[in-house]
Design an enzyme around this catalytic site. Structure first.
Site, PDB file in Angstrom:
ATOM      1  CD  GLU A 120      -3.244  -0.574   0.408  1.00 41.35           C
ATOM      2  OE1 GLU A 120      -3.191   0.244   0.311  1.00 41.35           O
ATOM      3  OE2 GLU A 120      -4.079  -1.316   0.520  1.00 41.35           O
ATOM      4  CG  HIS A 158      -6.464  -3.587  -5.471  1.00 47.33           C
ATOM      5  ND1 HIS A 158      -6.766  -2.840  -4.620  1.00 47.33           N
ATOM      6  CD2 HIS A 158      -7.130  -4.824  -5.735  1.00 47.33           C
ATOM      7  CE1 HIS A 158      -7.979  -4.199  -4.493  1.00 47.33           C
ATOM      8  NE2 HIS A 158      -7.637  -4.913  -4.816  1.00 47.33           N
ATOM      9  CG  ASP A 168      -6.188   0.777  -5.751  1.00 45.51           C
ATOM     10  OD1 ASP A 168      -6.791  -0.358  -6.719  1.00 45.51           O
ATOM     11  OD2 ASP A 168      -5.428   0.334  -4.766  1.00 45.51           O
TER      12      ASP A 168
HETATM   13 ZN   LIG Z   1      -5.931  -1.848  -4.140  1.00 45.69          ZN
END
Ligand SMILES: [Zn+2]
Length: 264
Positions: A120, A158, A168
């Site tokens: 992330e 993703h 994203d």
């Molecule tokens: Zn994601």
């Protein structure tokens, strides 16, 4: 069982637990119920690719707290979170399955949490990605691909694995910079136009995209490889499936990526 024997058994169990806890990271994870008689006939089971996300949150602290608890859809996590200043935090053991991908498909893989390492990036989804953050990501990718023997091309978005649900990382993500550092698939600058008869839908599927929703798959492809955030317009349907118009640049990039996959 007598009290004395019960206490002795309890002591033994505690001692065994302490031994297991202090065992080195490479010790086999074993059941105390079974004798250990190892067979050499097995494969390492490990991540096959790396999935990149943006957190779509306003702060690193908010993202870190969420990745240890839950968001609106339930409990979530990722292996790594990278701050805008380049700080890297690891939240989940690389051998464990973090909960970051959700439902999706990439090539033959249909459980992406099982198959991937999730990273992330602290980013609200509309701002540019910070230099120091991308530098740190590239260092982490180098470390992961080296230690886990992952192909350097096996880095995806993703949105690539869940094009109908996710967007994203955003179109601002610098995939070209990652490619220049050797990570992810990337079309060659001097790639020629696609020849007559080239099938862009087959090429999308060969790359890994689920083409059952073609507008979504092409939107994900354009975000990733062309930095475009606008969805392609459906142009009709073929045997019940919505079709889209691929332009010359889509076809050129897809043809070259397909050629690279085929080792040409
Ligand atoms: Zn994601």
């Amino acid at each position: 069982m007598s009290l004395r024997r019960a206490l002795a058994v309890r002591g033994l169990v505690l001692a065994l637990s302490a031994t297991l806890l202090s065992a080195c990271a490479h010790a086999p994870l074993r059941s105390p119920l079974a004798a250990w008689s190892p067979s050499p006939n097995h494969d390492a089971r490990q991540a096959q690719l790396i999935v990149l996300h943006h957190t779509q949150m306003d702060s690193f602290d908010e993202a870190l707290a969420t990745l240890k608890s839950a968001n609106d859809h339930g409990r979530v996590s990722a292996h790594y979170l990278i701050a805008e200043d380049g700080r890297i935090v690891q939240l989940v053991d690389e051998r464990a399955r973090a909960w970051h991908a959700g439902a999706g498909r990439w090539g033959v893989l249909s459980d992406l949490n099982d198959a991937s390492i999730g990273i992330e990036l602290d980013n609200d989804g509309s701002e540019p990605f910070a230099e120091a953050q991308i530098d740190a990501l590239i260092r982490l990718l180098d470390d992961l691909c080296t230690r886990l023997a992952l192909p350097r091309t096996a880095v995806i978005a993703h949105a690539d694995l869940a094009p109908t649900r996710k967007a994203d990382p955003s179109a601002q993500f610098p995939w070209a910079r990652l490619a220049a550092a050797g990570f992810g698939e990337w079309p060659r600058a001097d790639a020629p136009l696609a020849p007559e008869g080239f099938d862009p839908v087959l090429a999308l599927a060969l790359l890994g995209y689920d083409t059952s929703n073609l507008p979504a798959a092409l939107a994900a492809f354009r975000r990733r490889f062309r930095g475009m955030e606008t969805a392609p317009t459906p142009v009709g349907s073929d045997k019940g499936a919505v079709t889209v118009a691929f332009d010359d640049e889509d076809r050129r990039l897809l043809f070259d990526l397909q050629q690279q996959r085929l080792g040409r």
